[in-house]
Design a protein around this motif. Structure first.
Motif, PDB file in Angstrom:
ATOM      1  N   PHE A  78     -75.734  50.440  34.665  1.00 20.05           N
ATOM      2  CA  PHE A  78     -75.592  51.967  34.822  1.00 20.05           C
ATOM      3  C   PHE A  78     -76.888  52.798  35.015  1.00 20.05           C
ATOM      4  O   PHE A  78     -76.812  53.906  35.410  1.00 20.05           O
ATOM      5  N   ALA A  79     -77.355  52.307  34.340  1.00 27.50           N
ATOM      6  CA  ALA A  79     -78.791  52.994  34.214  1.00 27.50           C
ATOM      7  C   ALA A  79     -79.941  52.913  35.223  1.00 27.50           C
ATOM      8  O   ALA A  79     -80.240  53.631  35.298  1.00 27.50           O
ATOM      9  N   ALA A  80     -79.435  51.991  35.761  1.00 29.80           N
ATOM     10  CA  ALA A  80     -80.253  51.410  37.347  1.00 29.80           C
ATOM     11  C   ALA A  80     -79.600  52.607  38.595  1.00 29.80           C
ATOM     12  O   ALA A  80     -80.361  52.799  39.000  1.00 29.80           O
ATOM     13  N   ALA A  81     -78.437  52.193  37.970  1.00 31.56           N
ATOM     14  CA  ALA A  81     -77.594  53.221  39.536  1.00 31.56           C
ATOM     15  C   ALA A  81     -77.427  54.656  39.370  1.00 31.56           C
ATOM     16  O   ALA A  81     -78.060  55.518  40.313  1.00 31.56           O
ATOM     17  N   ASN A  82     -77.698  55.053  38.009  1.00 34.65           N
ATOM     18  CA  ASN A  82     -77.856  56.011  37.752  1.00 34.65           C
ATOM     19  C   ASN A  82     -79.570  56.934  38.074  1.00 34.65           C
ATOM     20  O   ASN A  82     -79.418  57.824  38.759  1.00 34.65           O
ATOM     21  N   ALA A  83     -80.194  55.463  38.590  1.00 36.87           N
ATOM     22  CA  ALA A  83     -81.926  56.177  38.312  1.00 36.87           C
ATOM     23  C   ALA A  83     -81.729  56.404  39.965  1.00 36.87           C
ATOM     24  O   ALA A  83     -82.325  57.718  40.489  1.00 36.87           O
ATOM     25  N   VAL A  84     -81.231  55.236  40.428  1.00 37.12           N
ATOM     26  CA  VAL A  84     -81.128  55.811  41.995  1.00 37.12           C
ATOM     27  C   VAL A  84     -80.716  57.046  42.045  1.00 37.12           C
ATOM     28  O   VAL A  84     -81.190  57.944  43.730  1.00 37.12           O
ATOM     29  N   SER A  85     -79.240  57.525  41.915  1.00 37.30           N
ATOM     30  CA  SER A  85     -78.608  58.792  42.647  1.00 37.30           C
ATOM     31  C   SER A  85     -79.583  59.951  42.135  1.00 37.30           C
ATOM     32  O   SER A  85     -79.124  60.935  42.526  1.00 37.30           O
ATOM     33  N   ILE A  86     -80.600  59.839  40.852  1.00 40.39           N
ATOM     34  CA  ILE A  86     -80.782  61.044  40.840  1.00 40.39           C
ATOM     35  C   ILE A  86     -81.844  62.133  41.783  1.00 40.39           C
ATOM     36  O   ILE A  86     -81.316  63.210  42.018  1.00 40.39           O
ATOM     37  N   PRO A  87     -82.121  61.075  42.724  1.00 43.10           N
ATOM     38  CA  PRO A  87     -82.933  61.959  43.598  1.00 43.10           C
ATOM     39  C   PRO A  87     -82.677  62.632  44.588  1.00 43.10           C
ATOM     40  O   PRO A  87     -83.118  63.074  45.401  1.00 43.10           O
ATOM     41  N   LEU A  88     -81.355  62.040  44.505  1.00 41.84           N
ATOM     42  CA  LEU A  88     -80.186  62.796  45.591  1.00 41.84           C
ATOM     43  C   LEU A  88     -79.101  64.213  45.328  1.00 41.84           C
ATOM     44  O   LEU A  88     -79.119  64.757  46.232  1.00 41.84           O
ATOM     45  N   VAL A 131     -70.663  52.039  39.654  1.00 44.98           N
ATOM     46  CA  VAL A 131     -70.019  52.902  40.105  1.00 44.98           C
ATOM     47  C   VAL A 131     -70.168  54.333  39.831  1.00 44.98           C
ATOM     48  O   VAL A 131     -70.589  55.868  39.852  1.00 44.98           O
ATOM     49  N   GLN A 132     -70.057  54.515  37.994  1.00 43.65           N
ATOM     50  CA  GLN A 132     -69.909  55.098  37.621  1.00 43.65           C
ATOM     51  C   GLN A 132     -71.325  55.867  36.790  1.00 43.65           C
ATOM     52  O   GLN A 132     -71.498  57.401  37.182  1.00 43.65           O
ATOM     53  N   GLY A 133     -72.247  55.074  36.846  1.00 40.30           N
ATOM     54  CA  GLY A 133     -74.027  54.975  37.152  1.00 40.30           C
ATOM     55  C   GLY A 133     -74.332  56.299  38.062  1.00 40.30           C
ATOM     56  O   GLY A 133     -75.332  57.380  37.517  1.00 40.30           O
ATOM     57  N   ASN A 422     -87.772  61.686  36.324  1.00 41.54           N
ATOM     58  CA  ASN A 422     -86.755  61.428  35.388  1.00 41.54           C
ATOM     59  C   ASN A 422     -85.912  60.366  36.401  1.00 41.54           C
ATOM     60  O   ASN A 422     -85.906  59.388  35.523  1.00 41.54           O
ATOM     61  N   PHE A 423     -86.137  59.921  37.329  1.00 40.02           N
ATOM     62  CA  PHE A 423     -86.019  59.025  38.437  1.00 40.02           C
ATOM     63  C   PHE A 423     -86.509  57.243  37.697  1.00 40.02           C
ATOM     64  O   PHE A 423     -86.145  56.397  37.384  1.00 40.02           O
ATOM     65  N   VAL A 424     -88.390  58.134  37.505  1.00 38.52           N
ATOM     66  CA  VAL A 424     -88.984  56.770  36.951  1.00 38.52           C
ATOM     67  C   VAL A 424     -88.389  56.289  35.359  1.00 38.52           C
ATOM     68  O   VAL A 424     -88.187  55.629  35.154  1.00 38.52           O
ATOM     69  N   ARG A 425     -88.336  57.476  34.892  1.00 40.27           N
ATOM     70  CA  ARG A 425     -88.366  57.180  33.086  1.00 40.27           C
ATOM     71  C   ARG A 425     -86.069  56.610  32.497  1.00 40.27           C
ATOM     72  O   ARG A 425     -86.534  55.584  32.617  1.00 40.27           O
ATOM     73  N   VAL A 426     -85.180  57.336  33.783  1.00 43.08           N
ATOM     74  CA  VAL A 426     -84.215  56.478  33.295  1.00 43.08           C
ATOM     75  C   VAL A 426     -84.447  55.195  33.806  1.00 43.08           C
ATOM     76  O   VAL A 426     -83.668  54.284  33.297  1.00 43.08           O
ATOM     77  N   PHE A 427     -85.256  54.520  34.886  1.00 43.96           N
ATOM     78  CA  PHE A 427     -85.083  53.004  35.512  1.00 43.96           C
ATOM     79  C   PHE A 427     -85.997  52.215  34.196  1.00 43.96           C
ATOM     80  O   PHE A 427     -86.226  51.202  34.027  1.00 43.96           O
ATOM     81  N   THR A 428     -87.204  53.460  34.108  1.00 44.12           N
ATOM     82  CA  THR A 428     -87.772  52.344  33.010  1.00 44.12           C
ATOM     83  C   THR A 428     -86.415  51.977  31.572  1.00 44.12           C
ATOM     84  O   THR A 428     -87.220  51.047  31.419  1.00 44.12           O
TER      85      THR A 428
END
Length: 533
Positions: A78-88, A131-133, A422-428
């Motif tokens: 969930f966190a990884a998918a969330n991180a990827v979508s943030i920059p978009l 998908v949810q993330g 934010n991407f780096v933080r969530v993915f970390t």
């Protein structure tokens, strides 16, 4: 979580308003109250879902017939998918429109929550969580942007405070609510709860804001960058989650994943450095403040979040805490954070934010060193006290570091900087959870071997211990042996987790110099803190 998200959203809101030919007037009266409630509920639902599953992982794993380690993928993917979508978020906002994107994100979040609840197997649950993330990524930054646009400028502090309070209550309510639902009903209800909340938020938001849509523009998308980003993030997360089960680099699968991760990551960096419209502006890392602040906030969040996942798992697996009790133990985390937030917003512009961030890291270290002394006979208050105290450094954590990493950047680069950090933080956070789980497992094995190295059948001391168990508890020889093994496993898990806590405390001490390698500009703290909060 909240600080970088909110900074990005605030800046995007300013950019959207600047590009619009006419800015909609602020809302008033009942429409403002109802709109604030709807947007706040969407924020609450999103933030709640990041913590509500923590206490349910053992139950989910048992019901789906998988190990607890595999169940943790529910959180990390969930966190990884969330991180990827943030920059978009910025690109999608300008292509779709702020309101449409926000409403569609809520609707898709509701649908994926329903899919999570009905999932009969772990692969189906993980697919729904991915998908949810992904659809959750734009919701947090857009929620504050919409709130800021709903209030008059002179009342923007009220909008920010409402958003911050809602985002902070989620982590407090999540563990307790998740534990209660899991014990009283089933783990599926931790996802079903999103359905009525999300539908209400989506319908009310659309009814009130549909005539206040932002300007839509067709901008190019860095497709190659996006694909390479998804590739290296996905393969790295799978490698970290599966490494322990496949014996790491003794497995050809792990070796292939490592090669794909390395190649795609290097390609991603090279492409983003040369593309005219990169999905992530990696050149920002050339700045001392951004580099030091982002690394510090990301590593700290990874350590903080991973421990927040492991603690309730240990309580349920080895201390026999029911889900609801484990949730109640971790619930006090945000109490001091809520109390101190209004004070912090006034203090930040007047002090050296590096001092506040240093104090936060020292506070986190102290909390983890307290936990490193846990034993298998630990009482509930000893579990609750560090969690309660952790709310103090948590309040001092995000805003000062966000001020640091944004300091010195021109206004036009702040949205990209906020999105990247934010991407780096969530993915970390996702990576940290996988690494901490592996470390706990490895240290537990180590301690188990040490504890049983003299437990040979021919050892007099071992035989005496087993005989003592037999006579004290009136067990058969096999029952006494099983009891002895269970006791050793419990003790080894405790010692392994103590090691994780101790290493976590050391990490917070070690990364303090990163803060003092930065030089935040005077006068920038007030503006950045207001946006970050």
């Amino acid at each position: 979580m909240t600080s970088n998200d909110s900074t990005e959203s605030a800046r995007h809101n300013i950019m959207d308003n600047a590009n619009s030919t006419q800015t909609p007037p602020p809302l008033t009266g009942g429409r403002l109250i109802l709109a604030s409630l709807a947007v706040a509920l969407a924020t609450f639902m999103n933030v709640l879902d990041s913590s509500i599953a923590n206490v349910a992982i053992p139950t989910i794993s048992g019901n789906l017939g998988v190990s607890v380690d595999e169940g943790t993928w529910v959180i990390t993917l969930f966190a990884a998918a969330n991180a990827v979508s943030i920059p978009l978020t910025g690109w999608l906002t300008q292509r779709v429109g702020q309101i449409r994107l926000f409403v569609w994100s809520i609707v898709l979040f509701v649908i994926s929550s329903w899919a999570c609840g009905i999932a009969p197997t772990l692969p189906m649950l993980l697919a729904a969580r991915i998908v949810q993330g992904a659809v959750a990524g734009p919701m947090i930054p857009l929620s504050q942007a919409i709130l800021l646009g709903s209030y008059p400028k002179e009342r923007s502090a009220t909008a920010i405070a409402l958003w911050a309070m809602t985002a902070t209550v989620g982590p407090i309510a999540g563990p307790a609510l998740g534990g209660w639902m899991t014990d009283r009903y089933s783990w599926s209800w931790i996802f079903y709860i999103n359905i009525p909340v999300g539908l209400f938020a989506a319908v009310v938001t659309w009814m009130i804001y549909r005539d206040r849509e932002t300007q839509v523009r067709r901008l190019p998308i860095d497709t190659v960058g996006l694909i390479s980003l998804i590739t290296w993030v996905g393969t790295l997360q799978i490698m970290l989650d599966k490494g322990k089960d496949l014996d790491w680099f003794d497995s050809p699968v792990i070796c292939v994943l490592a090669v794909v991760t390395a190649v795609s990551f290097v390609f991603f960096l090279m492409w983003e450095l040369t593309d005219k419209n990169p999905i992530i502006d990696v050149r920002l890392f050339a700045g001392r403040n951004f580099r030091g602040g982002t690394i510090a906030i990301s590593v700290a969040f990874g350590v903080f979040f991973s421990n927040l996942v492991l603690l309730p798992q240990w309580m349920q697996q080895y201390l026999n805490y029911p889900s609801i009790n484990a949730g109640l133990v971790t619930a006090p985390l945000g109490i001091f954070a809520v109390i101190l937030m209004p004070v912090l917003s006034r203090v930040v512009p007047k002090v050296d934010v590096r001092m506040l961030a240093t104090g936060a890291f020292l506070g986190f270290a102290a909390v983890f060193f307290m936990r490193a002394n846990y034993t298998t006979g630990v009482d509930t208050w000893t579990l609750v006290l560090p969690t309660l105290l952790q709310g103090i450094p948590m309040a001092l954590f995000f805003v000062p570091l966000t001020v640091i990493l944004l300091s010195g950047l021109p206004a036009e680069r702040i949205p990209a900087a906020a999105g990247l950090s934010n991407f780096v933080r969530v993915f970390t956070g996702a990576v940290g959870t996988s690494l901490a789980s592996t470390l706990w497992y490895d240290r537990s094995i180590h301690h188990h071997a040490r504890l049983t190295e003299h437990a040979a059948p021919t050892s007099p001391a071992f035989q005496q211990s087993v005989e003592a168990i037999r006579h004290t508890l009136n067990f058969s020889p096999s029952q006494a042996m099983a009891f002895f093994e269970k006791t050793v496993v419990t003790q080894a898990a405790m010692l392994g987790l103590d090691d994780v806590f101790w290493i976590s405390g050391v990490i917070f001490i070690v990364i303090i110099p990163l803060i003092w390698m930065t030089k935040p500009e005077k006068g920038a703290a007030g503006e950045a803190a207001a946006a970050a909060h």
